[in-house]
Enzyme design. Structure first.
Site, PDB file in Angstrom:
ATOM      1  N   ARG A 101       0.845  -1.245   0.096  1.00 51.09           N
ATOM      2  CA  ARG A 101      -0.083  -0.215   0.122  1.00 51.09           C
ATOM      3  C   ARG A 101       0.886   1.294  -0.046  1.00 51.09           C
ATOM      4  O   ARG A 101       1.868   1.302   0.537  1.00 51.09           O
ATOM      5  CB  ARG A 101      -0.975   0.085   1.113  1.00 51.09           C
ATOM      6  N   CYS A 103       0.156   5.419   0.551  1.00 51.66           N
ATOM      7  CA  CYS A 103      -1.166   6.536   1.432  1.00 51.66           C
ATOM      8  C   CYS A 103      -0.329   7.926   1.078  1.00 51.66           C
ATOM      9  O   CYS A 103       0.773   8.079   1.751  1.00 51.66           O
ATOM     10  CB  CYS A 103      -1.263   6.168   2.644  1.00 51.66           C
TER      11      CYS A 103
END
Length: 124
Positions: A101, A103
């Site tokens: 991920r 972000c």
């Protein structure tokens, strides 16, 4: 290459697909907290994040996939102060599965959304 579309998620806001399947891979477009009627759902990060994951789940489902096949997630937040609240909703959606991920905080999102998320998934 196959364009993915479902009426269970909001229509694309422009000239793009909700997702694309290609050579065993699936790439979603970014999802914001729009309901099926095209209107923004909620004014807080928790409500918007839950709607985003519902939209992503619908698009993944239309491709014959689920969250357990996601290998990469990109999260765009209007305010990184919402990071902890987003993580709680994220954990609900992914459970024990932990894809890679990124972000980042961004200056602005479509429709002044608080969060936008896109995923890459695999059939293998």
């Amino acid at each position: 290459m196959k364009s993915i579309h479902t009426d269970l998620a909001p229509k694309a806001l422009g000239p793009y697909s909700q997702g694309i399947s290609c050579d065993g891979w699936f790439y979603s477009s970014g999802q914001i907290a729009l309901g099926q009627d095209g209107q923004m759902v909620g004014e807080d990060i928790e409500t918007q994040a839950r709607q985003v994951f519902a939209n992503l789940g619908a698009v993944l489902g239309a491709a014959g996939l689920s969250f357990v096949q996601v290998v990469k997630v990109t999260v765009y937040l209007k305010d990184l102060e919402d990071f902890g609240k987003l993580n709680a909703i994220y954990a609900e959606a992914f459970g024990e599965h932990k894809p890679a991920r990124s972000c980042v905080q961004v200056a602005r999102l479509p429709k002044d959304a608080l969060v936008e998320i896109e995923v890459i998934a695999t059939r293998s």
